[in-house]
Design a protein around this motif. Structure first.
Motif, PDB file in Angstrom:
ATOM      1  N   MET A 140       0.847  -1.217   0.000  1.00  0.00           N
ATOM      2  CA  MET A 140       0.000   0.000   0.000  1.00  0.00           C
ATOM      3  C   MET A 140       0.861   1.239   0.000  1.00  0.00           C
ATOM      4  O   MET A 140       1.787   1.344   0.792  1.00  0.00           O
ATOM      5  N   THR A 141       0.559   2.117  -0.834  1.00  0.00           N
ATOM      6  CA  THR A 141       1.350   3.345  -0.890  1.00  0.00           C
ATOM      7  C   THR A 141       0.923   4.276   0.247  1.00  0.00           C
ATOM      8  O   THR A 141      -0.215   4.266   0.670  1.00  0.00           O
ATOM      9  N   ARG A 142       1.866   5.010   0.675  1.00  0.00           N
ATOM     10  CA  ARG A 142       1.611   5.911   1.811  1.00  0.00           C
ATOM     11  C   ARG A 142       1.220   7.289   1.316  1.00  0.00           C
ATOM     12  O   ARG A 142       1.501   7.672   0.206  1.00  0.00           O
ATOM     13  N   PHE A 143       0.645   8.010   2.188  1.00  0.00           N
ATOM     14  CA  PHE A 143       0.152   9.344   1.870  1.00  0.00           C
ATOM     15  C   PHE A 143       1.062  10.352   2.573  1.00  0.00           C
ATOM     16  O   PHE A 143       1.243  10.304   3.763  1.00  0.00           O
ATOM     17  N   TYR A 144       1.660  11.231   1.801  1.00  0.00           N
ATOM     18  CA  TYR A 144       2.643  12.155   2.388  1.00  0.00           C
ATOM     19  C   TYR A 144       2.100  13.543   2.661  1.00  0.00           C
ATOM     20  O   TYR A 144       1.370  14.101   1.873  1.00  0.00           O
ATOM     21  N   VAL A 145       2.501  14.030   3.789  1.00  0.00           N
ATOM     22  CA  VAL A 145       2.195  15.435   4.064  1.00  0.00           C
ATOM     23  C   VAL A 145       3.510  16.070   4.482  1.00  0.00           C
ATOM     24  O   VAL A 145       4.254  15.508   5.263  1.00  0.00           O
ATOM     25  N   ASN A 146       3.768  17.209   4.004  1.00  0.00           N
ATOM     26  CA  ASN A 146       5.026  17.860   4.316  1.00  0.00           C
ATOM     27  C   ASN A 146       4.895  18.630   5.622  1.00  0.00           C
ATOM     28  O   ASN A 146       4.574  19.813   5.654  1.00  0.00           O
ATOM     29  N   ILE A 192       3.301   9.978  -4.567  1.00  0.00           N
ATOM     30  CA  ILE A 192       2.483   8.784  -4.794  1.00  0.00           C
ATOM     31  C   ILE A 192       2.311   8.489  -6.265  1.00  0.00           C
ATOM     32  O   ILE A 192       2.358   7.349  -6.703  1.00  0.00           O
ATOM     33  N   PRO A 208      -8.839  13.732  -1.880  1.00  0.00           N
ATOM     34  CA  PRO A 208      -7.502  13.141  -2.050  1.00  0.00           C
ATOM     35  C   PRO A 208      -6.722  13.005  -0.745  1.00  0.00           C
ATOM     36  O   PRO A 208      -5.786  12.209  -0.662  1.00  0.00           O
ATOM     37  N   TRP A 209      -7.099  13.755   0.279  1.00  0.00           N
ATOM     38  CA  TRP A 209      -6.401  13.673   1.548  1.00  0.00           C
ATOM     39  C   TRP A 209      -6.581  12.298   2.174  1.00  0.00           C
ATOM     40  O   TRP A 209      -7.705  11.816   2.317  1.00  0.00           O
ATOM     41  N   LYS A 210      -5.468  11.696   2.541  1.00  0.00           N
ATOM     42  CA  LYS A 210      -5.429  10.367   3.136  1.00  0.00           C
ATOM     43  C   LYS A 210      -6.109   9.315   2.261  1.00  0.00           C
ATOM     44  O   LYS A 210      -6.612   8.321   2.754  1.00  0.00           O
ATOM     45  N   TYR A 211      -6.087   9.561   0.965  1.00  0.00           N
ATOM     46  CA  TYR A 211      -6.732   8.610   0.060  1.00  0.00           C
ATOM     47  C   TYR A 211      -5.743   7.539  -0.363  1.00  0.00           C
ATOM     48  O   TYR A 211      -4.605   7.843  -0.708  1.00  0.00           O
ATOM     49  N   THR A 212      -6.194   6.333  -0.346  1.00  0.00           N
ATOM     50  CA  THR A 212      -5.327   5.231  -0.767  1.00  0.00           C
ATOM     51  C   THR A 212      -5.523   4.993  -2.253  1.00  0.00           C
ATOM     52  O   THR A 212      -6.510   4.390  -2.663  1.00  0.00           O
ATOM     53  N   GLN A 261      -5.236   3.309  -5.752  1.00  0.00           N
ATOM     54  CA  GLN A 261      -4.980   1.960  -6.261  1.00  0.00           C
ATOM     55  C   GLN A 261      -5.100   2.028  -7.763  1.00  0.00           C
ATOM     56  O   GLN A 261      -5.879   2.785  -8.292  1.00  0.00           O
ATOM     57  N   LEU A 306      -1.063  19.933  -0.351  1.00  0.00           N
ATOM     58  CA  LEU A 306      -1.126  18.512  -0.666  1.00  0.00           C
ATOM     59  C   LEU A 306      -0.175  18.233  -1.822  1.00  0.00           C
ATOM     60  O   LEU A 306      -0.218  18.908  -2.852  1.00  0.00           O
TER      61      LEU A 306
END
Lengths: 544, 150, 564
Positions: free
Chosen positions: B1-7, C560, C142-146, C148, C555
């Motif tokens: 699973m790819t991670r979600f980045y926040v700066n 990703i 899109p925030w904290k969206y996984t 795929q 964002l």
């Protein structure tokens, strides 16, 4: 003319009080007269009218599409008229001005602030699902106009009546639907959708179909005179809805059930539809049956009204303010503000001073200045261009005999212009030639028959000679020589002894005076001719 | 699973002091009003059959099912709260533009003459006309003649 | 990195040549393709964008730019009419409707040389606060969206792809959801629309398990907010009737601006509530909003409700003294601590108030007493206008027309409208008709108009005693999860979510939502600034100052989705 007009306007505003007393007295006087005319075994017949008049503007009320009659199908339709989503109405200034002008002409109070509303109902020719109209605060209210009603077709002495205007509102017209029964569908043309209408609503002040028709005629004359509407009912420029009810004499009007007859498009139709409806009501009521409160259409071919049963109106129109149009404000000289740009200002005082005179104003002015009878005034108002022609002739020489000018214009000149289908101001007999002819008539140097000959020359022979020159060269001067006329008379008497005998015995008038005129190419003074014949033959007394 | 980045490093320090407020705040610490007590409202409206068919006729939109009717009843119940406001002496407001005048357009022909564009989006067109079902023709019933006797 | 730039930054880059229009356009196109899962676009106008970008590049090379936005990718909410491009309002009733004209807002953007990426997704006819009630499916935050399967989206051929949420099959695996039927609309080179078939058994309910849940984008301009947040466009047009620009801005961590009513033209904006609607602007920063506002504002002869006074452009300025805000008066309306306000939002609001005070501004508590009735008033006026505005959808001149229903005009209309409108829209139409009935008119409609007057006066009163700007939360909570949101219906959620935003529409005031912090769950919280009518200069200056203090993280999806 404008001088007289100004005097008339000041007269009415100064004597507003006594004028309204006059109106009330007139109404009371005529009420009795009208009742007796229309009384049908104790029934009072009441009519109120709603007239939809198409405003004569180049473009529509809220869109820039054109307004020509009979344009190609759906070619005079803007995106707003087709109700495409996202389109917005923008008010046509000219339509508002014409509304104000009409309000003034009908004696109304002009509301300084009026608003627009949406009236909702579903109909194939109403693409938006609502009509933009003015329900809460219309443009003009509480007016009154006089009109002339000819009792029993007596054209000589009309009764002057008056009808009150409840209000005038601006609204959109709908499109048109054509029924195609073969293919079982309606075909919709939106050319008319969005055109500007004035809805003119009267109080229920009419007591017969003829009165209502006379009112509509006067309204048509007013609207065409001030340039508000073309008035061509056959093209749908004016449509009349009549609300009709019947009640027992003495009972309040509200006891009668109201029936609305929609979209009558001729003046005769108005009278006939209403009379038919009255008869229908009275007939039902006398049988003890009830009248249905409904909408009916007028079938002009069969001269009857028919129920519009499938147009069962869902009476709740769910009016709502039109949110896309801020209020329409009308200014006057007092309230004008310098921060408003002139093209965004409608000034009622400016409109009042620049608008054309109404028919009533013109009638009163003509009567005041020239002493013309009401009938003569009516004729002048309804024949285009004649008033201006008449006043020009009189202004050129104010000593001219009015009766002679009138007679020459309406009995003789108009018959030529009508035959040749040209307007009065374009006729070969211009004001100068006409005036010269009048002068010769006034000074009794020619007869009316000769005047007719003179005009004939101008119209048919493209003659260009000045009047007096023509008369001189043709030797058309009046014959007032009694001896000469007597010679003609004696000749006629000798030629037709049978006629002499019939005349003296009282069987048939000899008509020699006419023959003398003919034999003298119209030059014999007809009055003198008649006198001579009487002297020689004796006055004709018809034998019983 | 790819991670979600926040700066995170870009965030200012004020965010991290969320729990160390030392200035007094003008923001109220607790809610200043409660939801309205339903007992203060007028009786709930139930939609009867007559109203259902009346509205469906006026709106040409159907309720579809019981849920639709309940949806309307809930909307009316919610709207009933408006009756609790004292509006004595208040003028209704059409829009915020009431003191403005409506814009006046010059009487010129600037639109129209675009038949193709007008007809383009219609599902059914017949020779430049829009097409609708038949209707609104006055029914001609044979009635007794009521012509006035002349 | 380029796509996380602000509008201002990208304009500079185009000007100084560090990037050219065509290349920029291609980057945005790739981002559009990679973020399809978020469902922010209904219609992607990628070919149109390419040709616009190409023309823009030629202009810039020859030194004849059309305007400040020349070559900049933008997105337009799908309730703005666009010439030659389907405008659906996310409804089946406008299926296939292609307007013959551009909305004024769109025209002004195109006149500047902007490049249109597509029409963004929304709640059907802008009715909703979540962007969940669209026939094209919901919009995802899109925030904290996984993400795929973004690999699969690399394909350019849109007709073979779709996103569809079905409760059939294994919902955990997005791959199975790709169907052969298309619901996305593609443009061909001459600008005509491709097929826009709506799958017959469209089911937009999403019953994935909790671990595959996502955050709501907010609505109704959710698609536009997501387009800006994801970098597919540098600015987007939205519409705001009761918060529809500010709420998604708050949830997606972007700036959402609602101008004064009558400043921006509504011609071509398919209306929800004419007396409340305004076109709104979504961007990454306040400076960007200023740029857009200056392009869009000003009188329009096609809209009688626009301001006729000449528009004075807003200047992006700092306060005279960078540190002190002396002379600025901030108002905190106490009623905006409403029931249900989350503690993290309350904290952010608190901190913001303190921040202003610490820098020398006067911060005081004020009262807007009719706040709690505002949402009720809004619901009545909205339903009434909706019932009126929707009366034109009958299938005769445009839009969906039912088959086999030609018995009578009424039968045809009823069938077309039944098939074309969703439950939410139909519910509002019926409610509106109910309130407008003769017998109910005074009780509901007139009363609501009076309450609207009171609400308007509340604001006027507060501004008249010297308050410059009001500071409030934008929403009750940070962006909520979809699973939580769906527990209540659209009407209920709107009632709740719009509580802080719709009073501003009733009074016609300008307001802006600026991202302020992250919630306890790590998704954005926005704060709202409200000013008196036509106070855009001051309002945006204050907002800009606040934004500069906060340094809210933009964002960045580059990590990703591949560095672009």
């Amino acid at each position: 003319m404008s001088h007289t007009l100004g005097r008339y306007r000041r007269f009415t505003s100064n004597f507003q009080c006594s004028y309204s007393v006059y109106r009330a007295l007139t109404r009371a006087l005529h009420h009795g007269q009208r009742l007796s005319q229309n009384a049908r075994a104790g029934w009072e017949t009441v009519v109120g009218l709603e007239i939809h008049a198409q405003i004569a503007s180049h473009s529509k009320l809220f869109s820039g599409a054109g307004t020509q009659f009979a344009a190609p199908v759906n070619n005079q339709v803007s995106f707003l008229d087709a109700a495409l989503p996202g389109t917005l109405p923008v008010l046509n200034r000219r339509c508002a001005e014409i509304g104000v002008m009409t309000g003034l002409a009908l004696g109304c109070h002009i509301n300084r602030e009026s608003r627009f509303d949406r009236k909702h109902y579903f109909y194939a020719d109403l693409p938006q699902g609502y009509q933009i109209t003015q329900q809460r605060q219309p443009l003009a209210e509480k007016g009154e106009i006089p009109y002339y009603f000819f009792v029993a077709n007596d054209m000589k002495s009309p009764t002057k009546l008056s009808a009150r205007i409840h209000h005038i509102q601006l609204e959109q017209d709908s499109g048109k639907s054509l029924q195609d029964p073969e293919q079982n569908m309606s075909l919709i043309d939106l050319n008319r959708a969005g055109m500007a209408l004035m809805e003119i609503v009267t109080e229920p002040d009419f007591r017969s179909g003829e009165e209502a028709a006379a009112f509509v005629k006067e309204l048509q004359l007013i609207l065409t005179t001030i340039g508000a509407c073309s008035g061509v009912m056959a093209e749908g420029a004016m449509r009349v809805d009549a609300t009709v009810s019947v009640n027992k004499v003495g009972e309040p009007i509200s006891t009668g059930v109201r029936v609305e007859i929609k979209n009558v498009n001729s003046i005769r139709g108005v009278a006939k539809a209403i009379e038919y409806e009255f008869s229908r009501h009275i007939s039902l009521l006398e049988k003890g049956e009830k009248i249905a409160n409904e909408t009916r259409a007028f079938d002009a071919e069969n001269v009857e009204t028919i129920s519009m049963r499938d147009k069962e109106k869902v009476h709740d129109y769910r009016f709502m303010p039109e949110p896309n149009l801020p209020p329409l404000r009308i200014y006057d000289n007092q309230t004008l503000s310098s921060d408003l740009s002139p093209d965004q200002v409608i000034n009622v005082d400016e409109i009042r001073s620049s608008m054309a005179a109404t028919p009533e104003e013109r009638r009163l002015a003509l009567q005041a200045k020239y002493g013309l009878s009401l009938e003569h005034c009516q004729v002048m108002l309804t024949s285009e261009g004649t008033e201006d022609f008449f006043t020009a002739v009189m202004n050129a020489d104010t000593t001219r005999d009015i009766a002679i000018v009138y007679q020459l214009l309406f009995s003789i000149l108009l018959s030529f212009t009508n035959e040749h289908k040209i307007p009065v101001d374009k006729s070969p007999v211009d004001i100068v030639k006409f005036g010269d002819t009048v002068d010769l008539l006034c000074s009794k140097r020619i007869t009316y028959q000769v005047a007719r000959n003179i005009f004939h020359q101008y119209f048919e022979a493209a003659d260009n000679r000045p009047v007096e020159q023509m008369v001189d060269e043709e030797d058309w001067w009046i014959i007032t020589d009694k001896t000469l006329i007597e010679e003609h008379c004696k000749k006629l008497m000798a030629e037709s002894p049978k006629k002499v005998k019939n005349h003296k015995k009282g069987y048939r008038e000899c008509g020699f005076h006419k023959a003398i005129v003919v034999r003298t190419q119209g030059r014999a003074d007809p009055v003198l001719a008649r006198q001579v014949v009487e002297e020689n033959m004796g006055k004709f007394v018809k034998k019983k | 699973m790819t991670r979600f980045y926040v700066n995170i490093s870009k965030m200012s320090t004020w965010m991290l002091t969320l729990n160390h407020r030392c200035l007094s705040s003008k923001v109220p610490a607790k809610p200043t009003w409660k939801q309205i007590d339903p007992s203060t409202l007028p009786k709930p409206t139930t939609i009867d059959e007559a109203t259902i068919s009346h509205l469906e006729r006026l709106a040409l939109v159907d309720f579809n099912n019981q849920e639709g009717i309940e949806r309307l009843e809930k909307a009316i119940r919610f709207a009933d709260q408006i009756t609790l406001v004292d509006t004595t002496g208040v003028q209704p407001m059409d829009s915020v533009l009431e003191s403005r005048n409506t814009y006046l357009r010059k009487d010129e022909v600037t639109e129209g003459n675009c038949k193709q564009e007008i007809l383009k989006n219609a599902a059914l067109v017949e020779e430049d006309y829009f097409v609708a079902p038949p209707g609104n023709i006055p029914l001609k019933k044979k009635e007794k003649s009521y012509r006035p006797k002349t | 990195m380029m796509l996380s730039s602000s509008l201002k930054e990208v304009i500079n880059s185009l000007r100084n040549g560090s990037i050219q229009s065509k290349e920029l356009c291609e980057k945005c196109i790739r981002r559009v393709q990679k973020t399809r899962e978020l469902n922010s676009f209904i219609t992607e106008t990628l070919d149109i964008a390419r040709s616009q970008a190409s023309e823009s590049q030629a202009r810039q090379l020859s030194g004849s730019s059309l305007g400040i936005l020349d070559g900049v990718p933008v997105a337009v909410k799908d309730n703005f009419s666009t010439l030659g491009v389907q405008t659906s309002c996310a409804s089946a009733i406008l299926k296939g409707y292609v307007p013959p004209y551009n909305a004024t807002m769109v025209q002004r953007l195109l006149d500047q040389g902007a490049v249109m990426m597509g029409k963004t997704n929304l709640d059907e006819f802008a009715m909703g606060s979540g962007s969940l009630d669209s026939v094209y499916g919901p919009v995802r935050n899109p925030w904290k969206y996984t993400f795929q399967n973004y690999e699969a989206n690399k394909q350019d051929d849109l007709n073979k792809q779709s996103l569809r949420f079905s409760n059939k099959g294994n919902s955990a695996n997005h791959k199975n959801n790709i169907q052969s039927e298309s619901i996305k609309n593609s443009d061909s080179t001459n600008g005509q629309n491709g097929s826009s078939g709506i799958p017959e058994d469209m089911d937009v309910s999403d019953t994935r398990s909790e671990e595959c849940d996502w955050y709501v984008s907010g609505g109704s301009s959710g698609g536009s907010a997501v387009a800006v947040a994801t970098g597919t466009a540098f600015a987007a047009l939205g519409s705001d009737t009761g918060g529809s620009v500010r709420i998604p801005a708050s949830y997606c961590g972007v700036v959402g601006f609602k101008p004064t009513y009558s400043l921006l033209s509504r011609y071509g904006l398919i209306p929800l509530v004419n007396s409340l609607d305004v076109p709104g602007i979504l961007t990454k920063t306040v400076d960007d909003t200023v740029i857009m506002l200056n392009v869009l504002a000003g009188h329009d002869v096609h809209d009688s409700t626009t301001m006729t006074d000449p528009y004075k452009p807003v200047l992006a300025v700092d306060f005279p003294e960078k540190i002190s805000l002396k002379g600025l008066h901030i108002g905190i309306p106490k009623e905006y601590h409403a029931p249900g306000l989350a503690s993290d939002v309350l904290s952010a609001w608190d901190k913001a108030a303190d921040l202003f005070e610490a820098h020398g501004a006067t911060v005081s508590e004020v009262s807007l007493p009719h706040t709690r009735f505002s949402i009720v008033c809004y619901s009545i006026l909205c339903a009434c206008e909706v019932s009126s505005n929707m009366a034109r959808y009958d299938g005769i001149e445009f839009g969906h027309r039912a088959q086999n229903a030609d018995a009578s005009t009424e039968a045809l209309y009823a069938a077309s409208r039944h098939e074309g409108f969703n439950d939410v829209v139909r519910g509002r139409i019926l409610a509106g008709n109910y309130f407008l009935l003769n017998k109910n008119y005074d009780t509901y409609f007139i009363q609501a108009q009076k309450v609207r007057k009171l609400i308007s006066e509340d604001f006027a009163c507060v501004f008249s005693v010297g308050v410059d700007v009001l500071l409030t939360p934008t929403t009750l909570t940070g962006a909520p999860k979809y699973s939580w949101y769906k527990r209540e219906d659209n009407r209920t959620r709107t009632e709740q979510q719009d509580v802080f935003t719709q009073p501003i529409n009733m009074a016609g005031l300008p307001a802006v939502s600026v991202p302020a912090s992250l919630s306890d769950e790590g998704v954005p919280i926005g704060l709202q600034f409200i000013g008196p009518m036509f106070s855009e200069q001051k309002l945006l200056t204050v907002a800009r100052w606040f934004e500069q203090q906060v340094h809210f993280p933009r964002l960045s999806l580059d990590g990703i989705l591949g560095d672009l």
